[in-house]
Design a protein around this motif. Structure first.
Motif, mmCIF file in Angstrom:
data_model
loop_
_atom_site.group_PDB
_atom_site.id
_atom_site.type_symbol
_atom_site.label_atom_id
_atom_site.label_comp_id
_atom_site.label_asym_id
_atom_site.label_seq_id
_atom_site.Cartn_x
_atom_site.Cartn_y
_atom_site.Cartn_z
ATOM 1 N N ILE A 94 0.729 -1.363 -0.010
ATOM 2 C CA ILE A 94 -0.002 0.085 -0.205
ATOM 3 C C ILE A 94 0.778 1.236 0.136
ATOM 4 O O ILE A 94 2.184 1.233 0.520
ATOM 5 C CB ILE A 94 -1.214 0.078 1.301
ATOM 6 C CG1 ILE A 94 -0.256 0.000 2.506
ATOM 7 C CG2 ILE A 94 -2.074 -1.229 0.971
ATOM 8 C CD1 ILE A 94 -1.101 -0.069 3.755
ATOM 9 N N ALA A 95 0.338 2.460 -0.268
ATOM 10 C CA ALA A 95 1.146 3.779 -0.560
ATOM 11 C C ALA A 95 1.372 4.215 1.027
ATOM 12 O O ALA A 95 0.715 4.101 1.923
ATOM 13 C CB ALA A 95 0.453 4.602 -1.273
ATOM 14 N N PRO A 96 2.466 5.071 0.931
ATOM 15 C CA PRO A 96 2.740 5.593 2.274
ATOM 16 C C PRO A 96 1.806 6.480 2.963
ATOM 17 O O PRO A 96 1.686 6.596 3.942
ATOM 18 C CB PRO A 96 3.977 6.623 1.808
ATOM 19 C CG PRO A 96 4.586 5.931 0.435
ATOM 20 C CD PRO A 96 3.345 5.213 -0.113
ATOM 21 N N GLU A 97 0.817 7.054 1.995
ATOM 22 C CA GLU A 97 -0.177 7.676 2.615
ATOM 23 C C GLU A 97 -1.321 7.133 3.228
ATOM 24 O O GLU A 97 -2.225 7.689 3.796
ATOM 25 C CB GLU A 97 -0.654 8.846 1.599
ATOM 26 C CG GLU A 97 -1.582 8.126 0.291
ATOM 27 C CD GLU A 97 -0.438 8.053 -0.720
ATOM 28 O OE1 GLU A 97 -0.914 8.089 -1.836
ATOM 29 O OE2 GLU A 97 0.710 7.830 -0.513
ATOM 30 N N SER A 98 -1.293 5.872 3.230
ATOM 31 C CA SER A 98 -2.367 5.018 3.556
ATOM 32 C C SER A 98 -2.447 5.119 5.275
ATOM 33 O O SER A 98 -1.416 5.150 6.029
ATOM 34 C CB SER A 98 -1.995 3.662 3.431
ATOM 35 O OG SER A 98 -2.052 3.124 2.090
ATOM 36 N N ASN A 99 -3.636 4.846 5.904
ATOM 37 C CA ASN A 99 -3.930 4.652 7.217
ATOM 38 C C ASN A 99 -5.194 4.004 7.419
ATOM 39 O O ASN A 99 -5.645 3.559 6.576
ATOM 40 C CB ASN A 99 -4.071 6.388 7.895
ATOM 41 C CG ASN A 99 -5.230 7.279 7.119
ATOM 42 O OD1 ASN A 99 -6.435 6.585 7.159
ATOM 43 N ND2 ASN A 99 -5.056 8.197 6.461
ATOM 44 N N ALA A 100 -5.497 3.868 8.757
ATOM 45 C CA ALA A 100 -6.559 2.986 9.139
ATOM 46 C C ALA A 100 -7.992 3.417 8.406
ATOM 47 O O ALA A 100 -8.803 2.726 8.348
ATOM 48 C CB ALA A 100 -6.586 2.898 10.615
#
Length: 126
Positions: A94-100
């Motif tokens: 997944i990309a670095p800007e991913s979050n929950a």
């Protein structure tokens, strides 16, 4: 040949996504019971839009990758979810800007039909 036979069709003529089978195969080889980062990836794949964004409600991802005890789903602790997301980022799933709240899948591996496009309020994208 008619157009009916030239297009991809899934159950109930629903939306579809295209994936790099080579990458998915490689990742599938790493799958085991404790591989929460793989479950995070598959959660993202199951909900992604054409921008590659997969949104989840507050605590929804923790419940989705949770455990089942006595027939009841127990959500993962926030720190477990964070570790799983960090590991998925580290492996390039997944990309670095991913979050929950929004998992972002990489366009070079994941693509989805353009009909499935909606706004991402988490990342402020239209």
């Amino acid at each position: 040949m008619s157009e009916r036979y030239n297009r991809i069709q899934f159950a109930n003529n629903g939306p579809w996504a295209a994936f790099s089978q080579n990458e998915i195969y490689r990742w599938a080889g790493e799958l085991n019971k404790e591989a929460l980062h793989i479950r995070v990836l598959f959660a993202g794949m199951s909900r992604m839009n054409s921008l590659g964004h997969a949104q989840f409600g507050m605590g929804e991802l923790a419940r989705l990758i949770g455990t089942v005890t006595g027939g009841e789903v127990k959500a993962r602790r926030p720190d477990s979810v964070s570790v799983a997301i960090k590991e998925a980022k580290k492996r390039g799933f997944i990309a670095p800007e991913s979050n929950a709240r929004c998992l972002v899948l990489r366009h070079h591996v994941f693509q989805k039909s353009t009909k499935a496009r909606w706004r991402c309020p988490v990342h402020d994208l239209d």
